[in-house]
Design an enzyme around this catalytic site. Structure first.
Site, PDB file in Angstrom:
ATOM      1  N   HIS A  16      32.838  31.437  37.782  1.00  0.00           N
ATOM      2  CA  HIS A  16      33.204  32.567  37.271  1.00  0.00           C
ATOM      3  C   HIS A  16      32.239  33.010  36.640  1.00  0.00           C
ATOM      4  O   HIS A  16      32.881  34.349  35.443  1.00  0.00           O
ATOM      5  CB  HIS A  16      34.835  32.689  37.184  1.00  0.00           C
ATOM      6  CG  HIS A  16      35.490  32.596  38.478  1.00  0.00           C
ATOM      7  ND1 HIS A  16      36.402  32.762  37.989  1.00  0.00           N
ATOM      8  CD2 HIS A  16      35.243  32.648  40.067  1.00  0.00           C
ATOM      9  CE1 HIS A  16      37.358  32.910  39.869  1.00  0.00           C
ATOM     10  NE2 HIS A  16      36.200  32.572  40.574  1.00  0.00           N
ATOM     11  N   ASP A  64      35.099  36.573  49.843  1.00  0.00           N
ATOM     12  CA  ASP A  64      34.997  37.183  48.448  1.00  0.00           C
ATOM     13  C   ASP A  64      34.088  37.087  47.599  1.00  0.00           C
ATOM     14  O   ASP A  64      34.093  35.814  46.948  1.00  0.00           O
ATOM     15  CB  ASP A  64      36.125  37.651  48.703  1.00  0.00           C
ATOM     16  CG  ASP A  64      36.923  36.375  47.937  1.00  0.00           C
ATOM     17  OD1 ASP A  64      37.085  35.072  48.382  1.00  0.00           O
ATOM     18  OD2 ASP A  64      38.443  36.726  47.584  1.00  0.00           O
ATOM     19  N   GLU A 115      39.855  35.516  48.633  1.00  0.00           N
ATOM     20  CA  GLU A 115      40.928  34.097  48.044  1.00  0.00           C
ATOM     21  C   GLU A 115      41.425  34.603  46.888  1.00  0.00           C
ATOM     22  O   GLU A 115      41.221  33.203  46.373  1.00  0.00           O
ATOM     23  CB  GLU A 115      39.829  33.595  48.300  1.00  0.00           C
ATOM     24  CG  GLU A 115      40.288  31.603  48.006  1.00  0.00           C
ATOM     25  CD  GLU A 115      40.162  30.610  46.285  1.00  0.00           C
ATOM     26  OE1 GLU A 115      41.212  30.730  45.931  1.00  0.00           O
ATOM     27  OE2 GLU A 115      38.935  31.515  45.796  1.00  0.00           O
ATOM     28  N   GLU A 116      40.656  34.951  46.015  1.00  0.00           N
ATOM     29  CA  GLU A 116      40.302  35.559  43.967  1.00  0.00           C
ATOM     30  C   GLU A 116      42.191  35.811  44.152  1.00  0.00           C
ATOM     31  O   GLU A 116      41.583  35.584  42.702  1.00  0.00           O
ATOM     32  CB  GLU A 116      39.111  35.731  44.500  1.00  0.00           C
ATOM     33  CG  GLU A 116      37.374  35.286  44.448  1.00  0.00           C
ATOM     34  CD  GLU A 116      37.956  33.733  43.241  1.00  0.00           C
ATOM     35  OE1 GLU A 116      38.641  33.747  42.541  1.00  0.00           O
ATOM     36  OE2 GLU A 116      36.434  33.569  43.352  1.00  0.00           O
TER      37      GLU A 116
HETATM   38 ZN   LIG Z   1      36.502  31.449  42.213  1.00  0.00          ZN
HETATM   39 ZN   LIG Z   2      35.741  29.986  44.736  1.00  0.00          ZN
END
Ligand SMILES: [Zn+2]
Ligand SMILES: [Zn+2]
Length: 403
Positions: free
Chosen positions: A374, A92, A150-151
């Site tokens: 990020h 993702d 996952e986020e």
């Molecule tokens: Zn991340």
């Molecule tokens: Zn990550």
């Protein structure tokens, strides 16, 4: 004996042929850039999943799609008997506008692979190709787990596990390409490596009224302010000083204008730590302090504590394998990682079966790979994918060769 002849001899015995992995590198870059241009956020990885499935199917690999959402489980069975090694990549992206200027920048407004999961997916596809070409010498089964979401909690790992993704697997390995450490280096540690992450929301509900007549109201803002200060004592007074933990109040919102006593004052925050018992201690103390402070100020504490990912706890034998074997993956330098506060839902897999998670260096300022994860200009040194694929293969073959 020369190095070449050693490698050749190993290869006869079915041990790795990393030149094959190296030859797959241009393809890794191509696929990673395709994914980078076409990112999809957590729980929406429909096209990414279809893309991965089509590559795996094209390699003649047995694929199960729709596992726990857009997850994919690919099974590569060797011709020789043996155990089952699971290898996991997440797929993702994040709701961030890509600010890079390059020909593979995101083409989707407001969405970007700013954590490197495109690189994880591409590296694991190369691992798939490697093993698919070596069925004759493969002892046992390689189980490839392409995980969505996952986020964002609750995350894709739990759903995939519930859907049988690691049923029958003996061990699991996963990597995160990591720009804070330089390419060519990898880091892990026995025991807790990454923190648990929980969120909490407390409404110190009072009773609204006139700002000039506080005796006829119950002020939620005063109670909320007192609670903010109280909560700072959890880490300093209740948690063992040798056990790292964080309680952050990220927002406090109460009231609307200067002359009205606010009925609601809502605090929200995050809790990070490395042990389940510490996690439960912190939760209990937040609840006790919210209730106690509410009582002291005459408000009511409405508490919503949301458990996120647990701490990621590596298994010692598998971390030892990483330290022993890393050098065999293109000379990767293995280092002991300090604990880090970001969380990872890989934690759920290693709650079920032995395994280890490794941070594979992807930082390289010369290639613009110096921004933190990020960040809107995040990028990685793509050579890190070569190391990641080499390491996953090395760990898998080491495990299968031993059992
Ligand atoms: Zn991340
Ligand atoms: Zn990550």
């Amino acid at each position: 004996m020369t190095r070449e002849s050693v490698n050749k001899e190993k290869d006869v015995a079915g041990v790795k042929d990393l030149e094959l992995v190296r030859s797959l590198f241009p393809e890794m870059v191509k696929r990673r850039r395709h994914l980078h241009r076409n990112p999809e956020v957590s729980y929406k990885e429909e096209k990414t999943s279809a893309y991965v499935a089509s590559i795996l199917t094209g390699l003649g690999i047995e694929v199960r799609t729709g596992v726990g959402g857009y997850g994919i489980v690919a099974v590569i069975k060797g011709k020789l008997p043996g155990k089952t090694v699971a290898l996991r990549a997440d797929m993702d992206a994040l709701p961030i506008q890509d600010e890079k200027v390059c020909d593979y920048a995101s083409e989707i407004p407001g969405v970007m692979h700013a954590c490197g999961h495109d690189g994880h997916t591409s590296a694991l596809l190369a691992v798939a190709e490697y093993f698919a070409r070596r069925l004759d010498t493969l002892q046992g089964e390689i189980r490839l787990i392409f995980q969505p979401a996952e986020e964002v909690c609750p995350g894709g790992a739990v759903a995939m596990i519930q859907d049988g993704a690691i049923d029958g697997a003996d061990v699991i390995y996963g990597v995160h390409l990591w720009t804070p450490i330089p390419v060519g280096t990898a880091a892990s540690a026995p025991g807790p490596l990454m923190a648990s992450t929980d969120e909490f929301f407390v409404d110190m509900k009072g009773q609204g009224g006139h700002g000039g007549m506080p005796h006829a109201a119950v002020d939620s803002v005063v109670a909320g302010a007192a609670l903010v200060m109280q909560l700072q004592t959890i880490v300093s007074r209740s948690v063992d000083p040798l056990d790292p933990a964080v309680v952050t109040i990220g927002s406090i919102q109460g009231g609307t204008v200067q002359n009205v006593i606010a009925e609601h004052c809502v605090l929200s925050g995050t809790v990070r730590c490395f042990k389940e018992e510490t996690r439960h201690l912190i939760r209990r103390r937040i609840e006790e302090m919210a209730e106690g402070t509410a009582k002291a100020y005459g408000t009511e504490a409405i508490i919503d504590y949301v458990m996120g990912y647990p701490p990621l706890v590596n298994h010692e034998a598998e971390v030892n394998r990483f330290f022993r074997e890393a050098g065999n993956a293109f000379g990767l330098r293995a280092e002991v990682s300090p604990k880090i506060m970001p969380a990872e839902d890989f934690a759920y897999y290693v709650q079920q079966i032995p395994g280890c998670f490794v941070l594979v260096g992807a930082g390289n300022p010369a290639k613009g790979a110096s921004y933190p994860h990020h960040h809107p200009k995040f990028d990685l040194d793509e050579e890190s994918m070569l190391y990641a694929a080499g390491l996953l293969i090395t760990l898998a073959e080491s495990y299968l060769g031993e059992t």
